[in-house]
Scaffold this active site. Sequence first.
Site, PDB file in Angstrom:
ATOM      1  N   LYS A   8      41.717  28.311  35.914  1.00 54.52           N
ATOM      2  CA  LYS A   8      41.985  29.666  35.545  1.00 54.52           C
ATOM      3  C   LYS A   8      40.713  30.614  36.281  1.00 54.52           C
ATOM      4  CE  LYS A   8      42.968  29.735  30.065  1.00 54.52           C
ATOM      5  NZ  LYS A   8      41.801  29.969  28.675  1.00 54.52           N
ATOM      6  N   ASP A  34      42.324  36.350  26.928  1.00 58.68           N
ATOM      7  CA  ASP A  34      41.693  35.856  26.039  1.00 58.68           C
ATOM      8  C   ASP A  34      40.693  36.024  24.763  1.00 58.68           C
ATOM      9  OD1 ASP A  34      42.604  33.569  26.672  1.00 58.68           O
ATOM     10  OD2 ASP A  34      41.908  33.071  27.735  1.00 58.68           O
TER      11      ASP A  34
END
Length: 283
Positions: free
Chosen positions: A72, A109
């Site tokens: 990420k 997210d």
Amino acid sequence: MIKMAGVMGYPISHSLSPRLHGYWIDKYDLDATYEPWAVKPEDLKETLKNLALDAPKKGGLFRGTNLTIPLKEAALPLVDILEASAKIIGAVNTVVVNEDGKLIGRNTDGIGFSDSLAEHTDIKKFEGGTALVLGAGGASKAVVYAILQMGFSRIYVTNRTQERAQELCTHIGDNAEVILWENRTKVLGEIDLLVNTTSLGMAEQPPLHMPLKGLKSNAVVTDIVYVPLETELLKEAKAAGNLTVDGLGMLLHQAKAGFEAWYGVKPQVDKNLRDFVLEGLKK
Ligand code: ATR
């Protein structure tokens, strides 16, 4: 023509994303694939570059990918366009190939977290409210970002390693304030939302010690841990009569934006999806 997307990580076999996206692909009867791709950080640049060559403009199939641990952060300098969500959170979890074959990096997210809360409660009520976030790791950044977006006016962040909480607050927390880990229960009377973003309480991890005495009766308690689905924190909050939101919702809701961008269909999170993904957790 088949639309292709997937999830890259290392290792990748444990990821629930293929099951989740596969459910939607079947449900909406799409000519599409979603694959798990084992990619090491040092191979990410080359892999993304090669896949971008297979972009729709050139008659290719590749629409984009999710990224998971440990990719990420590694993706931040590798995409062509970094959206604000990824820049602020400091991680990319979703890559979308645009019409020009350019790679757009975003982070869903945070929106996954707020959409999951919104499934259970009217989040407009949080405007001007106060939140307490336990933890200052990667997941916490997305949660703090989402909390700011929801209009909370005060965020307390507490973490075992205080410097990490300080860093997080300095980086994204306009209205964020660090409190000592030892003092984490002292603000319970002030808060409207409590979020656990630590790994404590997860299966095979140490328990989270968080007595809830003094918590307002209308405060919402949520955990990003979803194994077990009902953590001790949520159990205790429920027993005290507080509204609780488990961690699976964030996983399900963060997936929507990528799915829509890659395949052109806005997917629904519902009980059937939840049950299907939960079955995968038991395997
Ligand atoms: P992620 O990126 O998935 O959030 P992480 O960066 O490893 O994972 O963060 C895990 C979080 O759980 C951190 O807030 C961590 O606290 P530290 O920053 O002090 O490590 C917290 N955590 C893990 N084990 C803990 C423990 N035994 N006691 C208190 N906090 C703990």
